[in-house]
Design an enzyme around this catalytic site. Structure first.
Site, mmCIF file in Angstrom:
data_model
loop_
_atom_site.group_PDB
_atom_site.id
_atom_site.type_symbol
_atom_site.label_atom_id
_atom_site.label_comp_id
_atom_site.label_asym_id
_atom_site.label_seq_id
_atom_site.Cartn_x
_atom_site.Cartn_y
_atom_site.Cartn_z
ATOM 1 N N LYS A 1 -2.186 -1.579 -3.747
ATOM 2 C CA LYS A 1 -3.051 -0.402 -3.662
ATOM 3 C C LYS A 1 -2.237 0.870 -3.737
ATOM 4 O O LYS A 1 -1.241 0.964 -3.045
ATOM 5 C CB LYS A 1 -3.798 -0.456 -2.326
ATOM 6 C CG LYS A 1 -4.677 0.737 -2.063
ATOM 7 C CD LYS A 1 -5.286 0.617 -0.708
ATOM 8 C CE LYS A 1 -6.020 1.902 -0.414
ATOM 9 N NZ LYS A 1 -6.468 1.982 0.943
ATOM 10 N N LYS B 1 0.862 -1.184 0.000
ATOM 11 C CA LYS B 1 0.000 0.000 0.000
ATOM 12 C C LYS B 1 0.894 1.228 0.000
ATOM 13 O O LYS B 1 1.690 1.427 0.920
ATOM 14 C CB LYS B 1 -0.897 -0.020 1.231
ATOM 15 C CG LYS B 1 -1.766 1.228 1.346
ATOM 16 C CD LYS B 1 -2.739 1.124 2.502
ATOM 17 C CE LYS B 1 -3.546 2.392 2.648
ATOM 18 N NZ LYS B 1 -4.474 2.328 3.791
HETATM 19 C C1 PBG Z 1 -7.378 3.222 5.692
HETATM 20 C C2 PBG Z 1 -7.677 3.136 4.253
HETATM 21 C C3 PBG Z 1 -7.499 4.099 3.248
HETATM 22 C C4 PBG Z 1 -8.075 3.564 2.099
HETATM 23 C C5 PBG Z 1 -8.541 2.301 2.415
HETATM 24 N N1 PBG Z 1 -8.252 2.052 3.753
HETATM 25 C C6 PBG Z 1 -7.012 5.483 3.256
HETATM 26 C C7 PBG Z 1 -5.684 5.881 3.677
HETATM 27 O O1 PBG Z 1 -4.751 5.093 3.847
HETATM 28 O O2 PBG Z 1 -5.585 7.076 3.866
HETATM 29 C C8 PBG Z 1 -8.166 4.256 0.775
HETATM 30 C C9 PBG Z 1 -9.244 3.806 -0.110
HETATM 31 C C10 PBG Z 1 -9.525 4.703 -1.265
HETATM 32 O O3 PBG Z 1 -8.882 5.741 -1.487
HETATM 33 O O4 PBG Z 1 -10.452 4.357 -1.992
HETATM 34 N N2 PBG Z 1 -6.089 3.042 6.090
#
Ligand code: PBG
Length: 328
Positions: free
Chosen positions: A250, A197
């Protein structure tokens, strides 16, 4: 010996839709789709998320209705994000039996047992400072955080989650969660780890939706640095070693190369998150009349499949399911 033009004419197999269908190499099916949903407290409440048209923060009763439609469309799974009533320094609603996600999970499991419920496990929606963990000396403390995440995962599973999905990017959290679930008697519940991520600007619209923007600093000390590939593969490998059943990359679009590399190296199912910013770009451009929303959606989702993802988390899930059903 390989012939060249005019012996070969690649266009022969592009001649019409019938032939194109026959030689198409990749397909998105409804089975690949996971629909993200936001749940908040209250009754009969639905608040549209301005940065993500067509997406809502919903109270549990309306979430149920929405999920009935999701199931009717044949989408196998939803992933839930909670907007808690109160946030605190420790994100305690994340592991409260009375937490909004826990309430939603209980209701959904009872009413729509066939729908696979994935609980996003993270603290950023629940902490007053908006970071994905417990703060110590102005930074997120890894080892304290993974204990809390394990508790959050267990409470979601007790409430009815079929899969837990840690999205925090702490080291060792998959193992901590696996051990906690196993000792709680939930050895059969799968973990879908947000393994690679990245610290991405494409989460912007989600942070509006989940009210989870960090109040100071950023997430770069735990989410990945966008230029790195090898590090992503290490993250994925470690998560598999720690017990992840499904690994995730992601965002999806700016990281298709990572999906592709992961696909060739690992044999576990790979999920890709077509994140809020990727969704919002298409929505905004199509609203301006600058591109065709349905075609862009299709092209984006097929690119994620072609890169090697098995599963796609996408705010387009319902639209895509309808489109696959031939209604567009
Ligand atoms: C929480 C999380 C995030 C997303 C999914 N889980 C946001 C972040 O890390 O700030 C993002 C999902 C999206 O942008 O559609 N940690």
């Amino acid at each position: 010996m390989a012939m060249s033009f005019p012996g070969h004419r690649i266009r022969r197999l592009r001649k019409n839709e019938g032939i194109r269908r026959m030689v198409r190499e990749t397909a998105v099916t409804v089975d690949d789709l996971i629909y993200p949903l936001f749940v908040r407290n209250g009754k009969n409440t639905e608040i549209e998320i301005t940065s993500m048209p067509g997406n809502y923060q919903r109270s549990v009763d309306l979430l149920l209705k929405e999920c009935e439609e999701v199931a009717r469309l044949g989408i196998p799974a939803v992933i839930l994000f909670g907007i808690p009533e109160v946030k605190d320094e420790f994100g305690s609603e994340a592991y409260s039996e009375q937490g909004v996600v826990q309430k939603a999970l209980r209701a959904l499991k009872k009413e729509i047992p066939e729908l696979i419920l994935i609980a996003d496990v993270c603290l950023c929606e629940y902490t007053s400072h908006g970071h994905c963990g417990i703060i110590k000396n102005n930074d997120v403390d890894n080892d304290l955080t993974i204990e809390v995440l394990a508790k959050a995962a267990l409470s979601c599973v007790q409430a009815g989650a079929d899969i837990v999905a840690p999205s925090d990017m702490m080291d060792g959290r998959v193992r901590a969660i696996r051990e906690m679930l196993d000792s709680g008697g939930f050895q059969d519940v799968a973990i879908m780890a947000y393994s690679a991520k990245y610290a991405s600007s494409f989460y912007g619209p989600f942070r509006v939706a989940a009210e989870s923007a960090p109040q100071f600093g950023d997430r770069k000390s735990y989410q990945m640095d966008p230029p790195n590939t090898r590090e992503a593969l290490r993250e994925i490998q470690l998560d598999i070693q720690e017990g992840a059943d499904i690994v995730m990359v992601k965002p999806a679009l700016a990281y298709l190369d990572i999906i592709c590399r992961a696909r060739s190296m690992f044999d576990v199912p790979i999920a890709a998150y077509n994140v809020s910013g990727e969704f919002a770009m298409i929505k905004a451009a199509s609203k301006m009349g600058w591109l065709d929303e349905t075609k862009a959606m299709y092209e984006v989702l097929i690119s994620i499949k072609r890169a090697g993802a098995d599963l796609i988390l996408t705010y387009f899930a319902k639209d895509m399911a309808r489109s696959l059903g031939g209604k567009i």
